[in-house]
Design a protein around this motif. Sequence first.
Motif, PDB file in Angstrom:
ATOM      1  N   ASP A 161      32.366  33.814  16.405  1.00  0.00           N
ATOM      2  CA  ASP A 161      31.631  32.984  17.360  1.00  0.00           C
ATOM      3  C   ASP A 161      30.153  32.992  16.981  1.00  0.00           C
ATOM      4  N   MET A 162      29.482  31.906  17.294  1.00  0.00           N
ATOM      5  CA  MET A 162      28.077  31.813  16.910  1.00  0.00           C
ATOM      6  C   MET A 162      27.152  32.549  17.871  1.00  0.00           C
ATOM      7  N   VAL A 163      25.968  32.824  17.375  1.00  0.00           N
ATOM      8  CA  VAL A 163      24.885  33.368  18.188  1.00  0.00           C
ATOM      9  C   VAL A 163      24.310  32.191  18.968  1.00  0.00           C
ATOM     10  N   ILE A 164      24.006  32.404  20.241  1.00  0.00           N
ATOM     11  CA  ILE A 164      23.470  31.313  21.059  1.00  0.00           C
ATOM     12  C   ILE A 164      22.121  31.700  21.658  1.00  0.00           C
ATOM     13  N   SER A 165      21.450  30.717  22.204  1.00  0.00           N
ATOM     14  CA  SER A 165      20.161  30.941  22.853  1.00  0.00           C
ATOM     15  C   SER A 165      20.195  30.309  24.241  1.00  0.00           C
TER      16      SER A 165
ATOM     17  N   VAL B  62      18.056  35.310  22.839  1.00  0.00           N
ATOM     18  CA  VAL B  62      19.185  35.285  21.914  1.00  0.00           C
ATOM     19  C   VAL B  62      20.322  36.092  22.529  1.00  0.00           C
ATOM     20  N   LEU B  63      21.494  35.486  22.561  1.00  0.00           N
ATOM     21  CA  LEU B  63      22.690  36.157  23.085  1.00  0.00           C
ATOM     22  C   LEU B  63      23.728  36.259  21.972  1.00  0.00           C
ATOM     23  N   VAL B  64      24.395  37.405  21.919  1.00  0.00           N
ATOM     24  CA  VAL B  64      25.429  37.634  20.905  1.00  0.00           C
ATOM     25  C   VAL B  64      26.770  37.860  21.590  1.00  0.00           C
ATOM     26  N   PRO B  65      27.865  37.558  20.879  1.00  0.00           N
ATOM     27  CA  PRO B  65      29.180  37.851  21.445  1.00  0.00           C
ATOM     28  C   PRO B  65      29.336  39.359  21.636  1.00  0.00           C
ATOM     29  N   VAL B  66      29.654  39.778  22.846  1.00  0.00           N
ATOM     30  CA  VAL B  66      29.746  41.203  23.141  1.00  0.00           C
ATOM     31  C   VAL B  66      30.856  41.870  22.317  1.00  0.00           C
ATOM     32  N   ARG B  67      31.936  41.157  22.056  1.00  0.00           N
ATOM     33  CA  ARG B  67      33.022  41.709  21.238  1.00  0.00           C
ATOM     34  C   ARG B  67      32.531  41.992  19.822  1.00  0.00           C
TER      35      ARG B  67
END
Length: 160
Positions: free
Chosen positions: A123-127, A132-137
Amino acid sequence: MKMRKLIAPVLGLSLLLPAAGAFAAEGTTADYNPELKTRAIQFNMGSKMYMVNGKSMSMSIMPVEYMGTTYVPLRYLANNANMKVSYDKATSTTWLDTGIQRYEFWVNSKVYKVDNMRKGMNDMVISRNGHVLVPVRWFADNFEWDLMYDKGMITLTKTY
Protein backbone atom coordinates in the motif's frame (compact mmCIF):
# COMPACT_ATOMS: atom_id res chain seq x y z
CA MET A 1 8.62 -52.24 61.15
CA LYS A 2 6.14 -50.33 59.02
CA MET A 3 7.91 -47.10 59.90
CA ARG A 4 11.23 -48.42 58.57
CA LYS A 5 9.64 -49.38 55.24
CA LEU A 6 8.35 -45.81 54.78
CA ILE A 7 11.56 -44.02 55.72
CA ALA A 8 13.52 -44.99 52.59
CA PRO A 9 10.87 -43.86 50.04
CA VAL A 10 10.08 -40.67 51.95
CA LEU A 11 13.77 -39.85 52.31
CA GLY A 12 14.34 -40.54 48.60
CA LEU A 13 11.44 -38.28 47.56
CA SER A 14 12.52 -35.51 49.90
CA LEU A 15 15.93 -35.48 48.23
CA LEU A 16 14.35 -35.19 44.76
CA LEU A 17 11.89 -32.41 45.55
CA PRO A 18 14.43 -29.55 45.84
CA ALA A 19 15.97 -30.58 42.51
CA ALA A 20 12.54 -30.65 40.86
CA GLY A 21 11.77 -27.20 42.24
CA ALA A 22 15.08 -25.83 40.97
CA PHE A 23 14.47 -27.38 37.56
CA ALA A 24 10.99 -25.84 37.33
CA ALA A 25 12.27 -22.48 38.53
CA GLU A 26 15.04 -22.55 35.95
CA GLY A 27 12.47 -22.74 33.15
CA THR A 28 10.57 -19.72 34.43
CA THR A 29 13.59 -17.55 35.27
CA ALA A 30 15.05 -18.10 31.81
CA ASP A 31 11.90 -16.55 30.34
CA TYR A 32 11.95 -13.58 32.71
CA ASN A 33 14.50 -10.84 32.20
CA PRO A 34 14.04 -7.72 34.35
CA GLU A 35 16.10 -5.69 31.86
CA LEU A 36 13.56 -6.21 29.06
CA LYS A 37 10.93 -3.51 28.63
CA THR A 38 7.73 -3.54 26.66
CA ARG A 39 6.50 -0.49 24.80
CA ALA A 40 2.84 -0.27 23.83
CA ILE A 41 1.49 2.36 21.45
CA GLN A 42 -2.28 2.53 21.01
CA PHE A 43 -4.23 4.52 18.45
CA ASN A 44 -8.02 4.86 18.26
CA MET A 45 -9.66 5.16 14.89
CA GLY A 46 -11.49 8.49 14.71
CA SER A 47 -9.55 10.05 17.61
CA LYS A 48 -6.62 12.42 17.94
CA MET A 49 -5.77 10.86 21.31
CA TYR A 50 -3.31 7.99 21.58
CA MET A 51 -1.52 6.21 24.41
CA VAL A 52 2.07 5.18 25.01
CA ASN A 53 2.51 2.69 27.85
CA GLY A 54 -0.81 3.82 29.31
CA LYS A 55 -0.01 7.54 29.17
CA SER A 56 -2.54 9.54 27.15
CA MET A 57 -1.21 11.94 24.51
CA SER A 58 -2.68 13.99 21.70
CA MET A 59 -1.75 14.45 18.07
CA SER A 60 -2.91 16.86 15.42
CA ILE A 61 -4.26 14.16 13.08
CA MET A 62 -6.02 10.86 13.61
CA PRO A 63 -5.44 7.42 12.07
CA VAL A 64 -7.49 6.77 8.95
CA GLU A 65 -8.68 3.89 6.86
CA TYR A 66 -8.12 4.38 3.15
CA MET A 67 -8.94 1.81 0.48
CA GLY A 68 -9.15 -0.97 3.08
CA THR A 69 -5.80 -0.15 4.73
CA THR A 70 -5.31 1.35 8.19
CA TYR A 71 -2.86 4.26 8.29
CA VAL A 72 -1.23 5.94 11.26
CA PRO A 73 0.70 9.23 11.40
CA LEU A 74 4.37 8.37 10.93
CA ARG A 75 5.75 11.15 13.13
CA TYR A 76 3.81 10.14 16.26
CA LEU A 77 4.47 6.48 15.72
CA ALA A 78 8.19 6.92 15.03
CA ASN A 79 8.84 9.37 17.86
CA ASN A 80 7.41 6.87 20.33
CA ALA A 81 9.32 3.97 18.78
CA ASN A 82 12.68 5.73 19.33
CA MET A 83 13.03 6.72 15.67
CA LYS A 84 13.44 10.14 14.04
CA VAL A 85 11.44 11.60 11.18
CA SER A 86 12.45 14.47 8.92
CA TYR A 87 10.77 16.02 5.90
CA ASP A 88 12.01 17.98 2.90
CA LYS A 89 9.19 20.10 1.50
CA ALA A 90 11.07 20.93 -1.73
CA THR A 91 11.30 17.26 -2.76
CA SER A 92 8.28 16.01 -0.77
CA THR A 93 10.55 13.39 0.76
CA THR A 94 10.14 11.95 4.25
CA TRP A 95 13.03 10.21 6.00
CA LEU A 96 12.76 7.77 8.86
CA ASP A 97 15.97 7.15 10.79
CA THR A 98 15.91 4.05 12.99
CA GLY A 99 19.44 4.54 14.27
CA ILE A 100 20.52 1.56 12.16
CA GLN A 101 18.89 2.23 8.81
CA ARG A 102 17.47 5.21 6.96
CA TYR A 103 14.15 4.93 5.12
CA GLU A 104 13.06 7.34 2.41
CA PHE A 105 9.37 7.76 1.45
CA TRP A 106 7.33 9.70 -1.08
CA VAL A 107 3.63 10.44 -0.71
CA ASN A 108 1.30 8.47 -2.99
CA SER A 109 4.04 5.96 -3.75
CA LYS A 110 4.42 2.27 -2.97
CA VAL A 111 8.17 2.61 -3.52
CA TYR A 112 10.56 3.50 -0.74
CA LYS A 113 14.28 3.21 -0.11
CA VAL A 114 16.22 1.65 2.73
CA ASP A 115 19.80 2.93 2.75
CA ASN A 116 19.40 3.80 -0.97
CA MET A 117 18.06 0.35 -1.90
CA ARG A 118 14.66 0.53 -3.63
CA LYS A 119 11.87 -1.55 -2.13
CA GLY A 120 8.14 -1.81 -2.56
CA MET A 121 5.17 -2.08 -0.23
CA ASN A 122 1.63 -3.35 -0.77
CA ASP A 123 0.00 0.00 0.00
CA MET A 124 1.20 3.51 -0.68
CA VAL A 125 2.25 6.18 1.77
CA ILE A 126 -0.41 8.88 2.01
CA SER A 127 -0.66 12.45 3.23
CA ARG A 128 -3.47 14.13 5.16
CA ASN A 129 -3.41 17.78 6.28
CA GLY A 130 0.37 17.97 5.86
CA HIS A 131 1.06 14.74 7.75
CA VAL A 132 2.60 11.60 6.30
CA LEU A 133 0.72 8.42 7.17
CA VAL A 134 2.03 4.89 6.68
CA PRO A 135 0.22 1.55 6.63
CA VAL A 136 0.33 0.30 10.21
CA ARG A 137 0.73 -3.31 9.03
CA TRP A 138 3.83 -2.33 7.03
CA PHE A 139 5.35 -0.61 10.07
CA ALA A 140 4.66 -3.58 12.36
CA ASP A 141 6.06 -6.13 9.92
CA ASN A 142 9.19 -4.16 9.02
CA PHE A 143 10.16 -3.16 12.54
CA GLU A 144 9.03 -6.36 14.30
CA TRP A 145 6.20 -4.94 16.38
CA ASP A 146 3.21 -7.03 17.40
CA LEU A 147 0.00 -5.60 15.98
CA MET A 148 -3.53 -6.10 17.26
CA TYR A 149 -6.83 -4.58 16.14
CA ASP A 150 -9.80 -4.56 18.50
CA LYS A 151 -12.98 -2.53 17.85
CA GLY A 152 -11.20 0.50 16.39
CA MET A 153 -8.21 0.25 18.73
CA ILE A 154 -4.83 -0.31 17.09
CA THR A 155 -2.22 -1.64 19.50
CA LEU A 156 1.45 -2.00 18.65
CA THR A 157 3.73 -3.67 21.20
CA LYS A 158 7.42 -4.50 21.25
CA THR A 159 9.69 -5.88 23.92
CA TYR A 160 13.25 -4.55 23.93
